[in-house]
Design an enzyme around this catalytic site. Structure first.
Site, PDB file in Angstrom:
ATOM      1  N   TYR A  85      -5.093   4.041   5.680  1.00  0.00           N
ATOM      2  CA  TYR A  85      -5.631   3.147   6.716  1.00  0.00           C
ATOM      3  C   TYR A  85      -6.930   3.707   7.302  1.00  0.00           C
ATOM      4  O   TYR A  85      -7.859   2.948   7.600  1.00  0.00           O
ATOM      5  CB  TYR A  85      -4.622   2.982   7.853  1.00  0.00           C
ATOM      6  N   LYS A 114       0.853  -1.196   0.000  1.00  0.00           N
ATOM      7  CA  LYS A 114       0.000   0.000   0.000  1.00  0.00           C
ATOM      8  C   LYS A 114       0.883   1.238   0.000  1.00  0.00           C
ATOM      9  O   LYS A 114       2.015   1.112   0.457  1.00  0.00           O
ATOM     10  CB  LYS A 114      -0.962   0.022   1.184  1.00  0.00           C
TER      11      LYS A 114
HETATM   12  P1  NAD Z   1      12.230   1.866   2.115  1.00  0.00           P
HETATM   13  O1  NAD Z   1      12.689   3.163   1.574  1.00  0.00           O
HETATM   14  O2  NAD Z   1      12.779   1.450   3.439  1.00  0.00           O
HETATM   15  O3  NAD Z   1      12.537   0.698   1.089  1.00  0.00           O
HETATM   16  C1  NAD Z   1      12.342   0.857  -0.290  1.00  0.00           C
HETATM   17  C2  NAD Z   1      13.248  -0.081  -1.032  1.00  0.00           C
HETATM   18  O4  NAD Z   1      13.114   0.190  -2.420  1.00  0.00           O
HETATM   19  C3  NAD Z   1      14.738   0.088  -0.665  1.00  0.00           C
HETATM   20  O5  NAD Z   1      15.321  -1.153  -0.515  1.00  0.00           O
HETATM   21  C4  NAD Z   1      15.319   0.803  -1.878  1.00  0.00           C
HETATM   22  O6  NAD Z   1      16.653   0.471  -2.098  1.00  0.00           O
HETATM   23  C5  NAD Z   1      14.438   0.262  -3.004  1.00  0.00           C
HETATM   24  N1  NAD Z   1      14.422   1.113  -4.186  1.00  0.00           N
HETATM   25  C6  NAD Z   1      14.543   0.673  -5.446  1.00  0.00           C
HETATM   26  N2  NAD Z   1      14.513   1.688  -6.306  1.00  0.00           N
HETATM   27  C7  NAD Z   1      14.389   2.811  -5.592  1.00  0.00           C
HETATM   28  C8  NAD Z   1      14.317   4.203  -5.925  1.00  0.00           C
HETATM   29  N3  NAD Z   1      14.336   4.639  -7.208  1.00  0.00           N
HETATM   30  N4  NAD Z   1      14.204   5.079  -4.924  1.00  0.00           N
HETATM   31  C9  NAD Z   1      14.156   4.681  -3.643  1.00  0.00           C
HETATM   32  N5  NAD Z   1      14.214   3.373  -3.255  1.00  0.00           N
HETATM   33  C10 NAD Z   1      14.334   2.449  -4.230  1.00  0.00           C
HETATM   34  O7  NAD Z   1      10.636   1.904   2.159  1.00  0.00           O
HETATM   35  P2  NAD Z   1       9.649   0.974   2.984  1.00  0.00           P
HETATM   36  O8  NAD Z   1       9.290   1.663   4.234  1.00  0.00           O
HETATM   37  O9  NAD Z   1      10.180  -0.396   3.060  1.00  0.00           O
HETATM   38  O10 NAD Z   1       8.348   1.034   2.059  1.00  0.00           O
HETATM   39  C11 NAD Z   1       8.244   0.277   0.878  1.00  0.00           C
HETATM   40  C12 NAD Z   1       6.770   0.057   0.557  1.00  0.00           C
HETATM   41  O11 NAD Z   1       6.171  -0.665   1.622  1.00  0.00           O
HETATM   42  C13 NAD Z   1       5.953   1.335   0.418  1.00  0.00           C
HETATM   43  O12 NAD Z   1       4.956   1.156  -0.538  1.00  0.00           O
HETATM   44  C14 NAD Z   1       5.324   1.495   1.778  1.00  0.00           C
HETATM   45  O13 NAD Z   1       4.125   2.237   1.773  1.00  0.00           O
HETATM   46  C15 NAD Z   1       5.078   0.055   2.134  1.00  0.00           C
HETATM   47  N6  NAD Z   1       5.001  -0.163   3.592  1.00  0.00           N
HETATM   48  C16 NAD Z   1       3.943  -0.840   4.058  1.00  0.00           C
HETATM   49  C17 NAD Z   1       3.806  -1.055   5.410  1.00  0.00           C
HETATM   50  C18 NAD Z   1       2.625  -1.824   5.921  1.00  0.00           C
HETATM   51  O14 NAD Z   1       2.415  -1.836   7.133  1.00  0.00           O
HETATM   52  N7  NAD Z   1       1.886  -2.503   5.076  1.00  0.00           N
HETATM   53  C19 NAD Z   1       4.761  -0.569   6.286  1.00  0.00           C
HETATM   54  C20 NAD Z   1       5.860   0.106   5.767  1.00  0.00           C
HETATM   55  C21 NAD Z   1       5.968   0.309   4.401  1.00  0.00           C
END
Ligand code: NAD
Length: 368
Positions: free
Chosen positions: A224, A138
């Site tokens: 949410y 999401k």
């Molecule tokens: P994050 O920034 O920690 O991780 C993103 C990942 O994508 C990294 O490993 C990064 O290296 C990679 N990536 C690849 N190409 C990229 C680019 N061009 N720019 C930036 N990063 C790039 O983010 P996150 O917190 O893990 O979130 C990722 C997804 O998960 C989002 O959609 C977020 O909304 C979702 N999320 C959901 C929940 C939930 O409870 N369901 C919780 C946290 C995050």
């Protein structure tokens, strides 16, 4: 599909006695057989950031119907760390350039897209075209139009699509849905809900860039609260009016900080919501004709709590992500739609799009 390391002889005999693999299983037997799969499905996580590393990979150590079979990352050092930590073979490690070769890998049944929002559409569609079922995090995409394209691509490829809506598997939340939708205390007259946290992270992170995140607290946290209102009522909103507040314009240059909205539902209930990157909120309160119920914290990974008419709910804490992924694996095995399909992500994004339109126009905007 990869063999479960520990499929016992007894399981094999039991499965054989259930007639698994036979052409004509009765529906009841087929369901029983599928509920205890002989094989775990392989999941590949795409994007090894905070959520994959902190929540999904640990949850995949608890899952019964699926396991962490592969990874997709642009960072070779991360690939090496993960391979060692989770025993992932070299042949199941991909980068963003060779990702499409995953089509040829029978170990990977499901691709889980855990990337910045702007990349959800591309990787969901590429995964489906590679013949994989997809879970997408999401918010589903930058806007509702992209959600529709993702749903269409998965349908065309005959693959299942699910959104990472973990709360649909969380016991307190399931109870809230029952109380609201079944009108246990009469019709719900009003809902107030909020979700947010005080952003203290990197000021250059993708979350603060409109092109990558699509928006700020509304996209990330508000989704949410929007969904909470929808699943408490079991109805779809028809219009929305929104306002916003920005106290840190230097940090939230491109994206929304705090957004307030009122949703209009067909039943004319009073439904207010808010999202923020500058307030710590996590609650949903519902007033019904003959009682009230609430969750708080309502939306986190753990520690969900609630009250019904002032009395605390008594439900266990679970690993939501494990339940969510196990359920989707079972859906794949049974070839049935997830309870949180792409359409559910689309419905939320239709509301988000209308909230942004209302912020621009200052008026009530139709949803859809
Ligand atoms: P994050 O920034 O920690 O991780 C993103 C990942 O994508 C990294 O490993 C990064 O290296 C990679 N990536 C690849 N190409 C990229 C680019 N061009 N720019 C930036 N990063 C790039 O983010 P996150 O917190 O893990 O979130 C990722 C997804 O998960 C989002 O959609 C977020 O909304 C979702 N999320 C959901 C929940 C939930 O409870 N369901 C919780 C946290 C995050």
């Amino acid at each position: 599909m990869a063999p479960v390391q520990k499929t016992s002889r007894r399981d094999f005999i039991r499965n054989a006695s259930l007639g698994i693999g036979a052409l004509a299983l009765s529906p009841a037997l087929a369901q029983l057989a599928a509920a205890k799969p002989a094989k775990k499905l392989g999941i590949a996580l795409v994007g090894l950031g905070y959520y994959s590393g902190g929540q999904l990979a640990p949850a995949l150590q608890q899952t019964k119907n699926c396991y962490l079979a592969g990874i997709v990352t642009g960072t070779p050092a991360k690939a090496a760390d993960w391979a060692k930590k989770y025993n992932i073979p070299e042949k199941n490690i991909y980068n963003y350039q060779n990702f499409d070769e995953i089509a040829k890998n029978p170990d990977i049944d499901i691709v889980y897209v855990v990337l910045p929002v702007s990349m959800h559409k591309e990787y969901t569609i590429r995964a489906a075209q590679a013949g994989k079922h997809v879970i997408c995090e999401k918010p589903m995409a930058l806007n509702a139009e992209d959600c529709k394209a993702m749903i269409a691509a998965c349908k065309k490829a005959n693959r299942l699509l699910s959104i990472g809506y973990r709360l649909h598997f969380e016991p307190h939340t399931i109870e809230l849905m029952r109380l609201g939708q079944k009108q246990v205390y009469g019709k719900v007259k009003s809902i107030d809900t909020g979700n947010g946290f005080t952003y203290g992270g990197d000021p250059n992170a993708w979350r603060l860039k409109k092109a990558l995140a699509g928006g700020g607290g509304l996209m990330d946290m508000g989704i949410y609260s929007i969904q909470g209102s929808r699943y408490t009522l079991g109805q779809e909103p028809i219009a929305v009016k929104a306002t916003q507040e920005k106290t840190k314009p230097e940090l939230f240059k491109e994206v929304d900080e705090t957004v307030f909205w009122e949703l209009q539902f067909p039943g004319r209930q009073k439904v207010t919501g808010k999202s923020s990157y500058n307030h710590d909120w996590s609650y949903l309160k519902a007033e019904a004709e003959k009682g009230n119920f609430e969750l708080g914290p309502a939306f986190g990974y753990g520690g969900i709590d609630g009250k019904v008419n002032g009395t605390p709910m008594q439900f266990p804490q679970i690993t939501q992500q494990a339940a969510q992924m196990d359920d989707f694996a079972l859906c794949v095995i049974q070839n049935k739609q997830s309870r949180v399909p792409g359409e559910e992500g689309l419905k939320d994004m239709l509301v988000v799009d209308a909230i942004y339109r209302s912020l621009d126009s200052g008026k009530w905007e139709k949803i859809g």
